[in-house]
Design an enzyme around this catalytic site. Structure first.
Site, PDB file in Angstrom:
ATOM      1  N   SER A 182       0.799  -1.220   0.000  1.00  0.00           N
ATOM      2  CA  SER A 182       0.000   0.000   0.000  1.00  0.00           C
ATOM      3  C   SER A 182       0.833   1.274   0.000  1.00  0.00           C
ATOM      4  O   SER A 182       0.373   2.301  -0.482  1.00  0.00           O
ATOM      5  CB  SER A 182      -0.973  -0.002   1.178  1.00  0.00           C
ATOM      6  OG  SER A 182      -0.303  -0.245   2.390  1.00  0.00           O
ATOM      7  N   HIS A 210      -5.306  -3.214  -2.742  1.00  0.00           N
ATOM      8  CA  HIS A 210      -4.962  -2.237  -3.792  1.00  0.00           C
ATOM      9  C   HIS A 210      -4.799  -2.893  -5.161  1.00  0.00           C
ATOM     10  O   HIS A 210      -4.459  -2.209  -6.127  1.00  0.00           O
ATOM     11  CB  HIS A 210      -3.663  -1.509  -3.431  1.00  0.00           C
ATOM     12  CG  HIS A 210      -3.795  -0.656  -2.213  1.00  0.00           C
ATOM     13  ND1 HIS A 210      -4.376   0.591  -2.242  1.00  0.00           N
ATOM     14  CD2 HIS A 210      -3.456  -0.885  -0.924  1.00  0.00           C
ATOM     15  CE1 HIS A 210      -4.366   1.104  -1.011  1.00  0.00           C
ATOM     16  NE2 HIS A 210      -3.814   0.220  -0.204  1.00  0.00           N
ATOM     17  N   LYS A 236     -11.798   0.576  -1.894  1.00  0.00           N
ATOM     18  CA  LYS A 236     -10.807   1.306  -2.682  1.00  0.00           C
ATOM     19  C   LYS A 236     -11.284   1.387  -4.136  1.00  0.00           C
ATOM     20  O   LYS A 236     -12.174   2.166  -4.430  1.00  0.00           O
ATOM     21  CB  LYS A 236      -9.434   0.688  -2.476  1.00  0.00           C
ATOM     22  CG  LYS A 236      -8.968   1.081  -1.073  1.00  0.00           C
ATOM     23  CD  LYS A 236      -7.793   0.383  -0.522  1.00  0.00           C
ATOM     24  CE  LYS A 236      -7.547   0.920   0.900  1.00  0.00           C
ATOM     25  NZ  LYS A 236      -6.806   0.008   1.750  1.00  0.00           N
TER      26      LYS A 236
END
Ligand SMILES: *Cc1c(COP(=O)(O)O)cnc(C)c1O
Length: 382
Positions: A182, A210, A236
């Site tokens: 990240s 991610h 996300k």
């Protein structure tokens, strides 16, 4: 002995002196790339909404319809009355998307990691973590009570050494890594880690928070590997809220029966579930959009002369925490929002500007940022 207030005040003062005090900055998002902060409109390179789905009309329409039909909250844990049918639909879609038998949706990615690890391993077991994994995996390992060791970043050979030395004395063994790191944006060597884990009878867990929506056509860094535990977040690239894990049917059923953060926490609001479902539609149907964040990140790393981006996260490492803050402040003066990341989020001496890219950024946006970044780095002597 300190009073509570004296304790907090003393702690804050020492963090302030080290440049590590944190402050909230009220921020509202205006569209997929702009935010309003301190009365100013800034072009953001700090959001994790990598595909611009948090403000996508198809996603908003689905959320709005679910909100009107089913209300604002789930009103109970999923094992009581909070298991809205949309959750089952989302779990089937996630499992199919990841090529897994089943999936379990949690209240957040953080809760998922705490729940998964603490349910699958315990006091006589062993957890091995990459040294740069996300805080939630460390919290899960702590909650589990298992012995926890860290292996050098992305170093499958070091993982093998630790397993040879310590696997024998442990009961069960779990190896966990981020799929996309990240704060660094690099990818885990998933195939190598899986081979080493399997050779030592250890279970591999990949946190693709991610990676989903961005790498390997949006299917994440673990795609194409037989990773038994594939965790991710809806918060996300999918633009909504919540966490999940994809695994075999018995593993998922066991987690739903025993994971504390699943059993004793309220189900997701139906509108968040509907938003995630609509976001998955876009990820599955629009590969061109999914390819954009990585393309924008590579445009930036090319312009800056940095190593080529492997994901939509590109760090500009400057070292000192105060210098990172000063550069971030300069960028803000120039109309750009780029977060300064400092210890303990990253190791001491590696403070950085963390730049994240979205499908909604234009090439011109990225070129403007690269110019501003060069200028700020020059002026702050980095
Ligand atoms: C953000 C993040 C999480 C936590 O997910 P949330 O849904 O925000 O709680 C877990 N792991 C990694 C690697 C993350 O970046």
């Amino acid at each position: 002995m300190d009073t509570l207030d004296a304790f907090a005040t003393r702690k804050l003062a020492s963090l302030e002196a080290a440049g590590l005090r944190r402050r909230l900055a009220p921020t509202s998002r205006e569209d997929a790339t702009h935010v309003l902060r301190n009365g100013r409109r800034l072009l953001s390179f700090s959001c994790n909404d990598y595909l611009g789905l948090a403000a996508d009309p198809h996603v908003l329409e689905a959320a709005r319809a679910a909100l009107e039909a089913h209300g604002a909250g789930a009103c109970a844990s999923r094992l009581i009355t909070g298991d809205h049918p949309l959750l089952g639909e989302l779990e089937r879609r996630l499992a199919a998307f990841k090529g897994a038998q089943a999936a379990c949706v949690f209240g957040s990615g953080y809760l998922a990691n705490m729940g998964i690890i603490s349910t699958l391993v315990g006091a006589n077991d062993l957890v091995l973590l990459d040294e740069l994994v996300h805080s939630s995996l460390i919290s899960g390992a702590k909650l589990s009570g298992a012995r926890t060791l860290t292996f050098r970043h992305n170093d499958a050979a070091h993982l093998g050494e630790l397993l040879r030395a310590h696997r024998g004395s442990a009961g069960r063994c779990l190896v966990a890594t981020d799929g996309v790191f990240s704060m660094d944006g690099d990818l885990a060597p998933v195939g190598d880690l899986l081979a080493v884990a399997q050779a030592h009878d250890a279970w591999l867990m990949v946190d693709d928070a991610h990676g989903v929506g961005v790498v390997n056509g949006g299917r994440g860094a673990a795609h194409g590997h037989a990773v038994p535990l594939r965790m991710g977040t809806l918060s996300k690239a999918l633009g909504s809220y919540g966490g999940y894990v994809c695994a075999s049917a018995p593993v998922i059923d066991y987690l739903k029966t025993r994971a504390r953060t699943f059993v004793y926490s309220t189900g997701l609001p139906p509108a968040s579930v509907a938003a995630a479902l609509a976001a998955l539609d876009v990820v599955e149907r629009d590969p061109e959009r999914v390819a954009q964040p990585l393309r924008k990140a590579r445009l930036f790393t090319g312009l800056m002369g940095l190593p080529e981006a492997q994901s939509c996260i590109a760090p500009v490492i400057v070292g000192d925490a105060r210098r990172a803050l000063a550069i971030s402040e300069r960028l803000e003066e120039m109309g750009y929002l780029v977060g300064a990341i400092r210890p303990p989020t990253v190791p001491p001496g590696t403070s950085r500007l963390r730049v994240t890219f979205s499908a909604a950024h234009s090439d011109g946006d990225v070129e403007g940022l690269a110019r501003a970044m060069r200028d700020a780095l020059d002026r702050e002597g980095a």
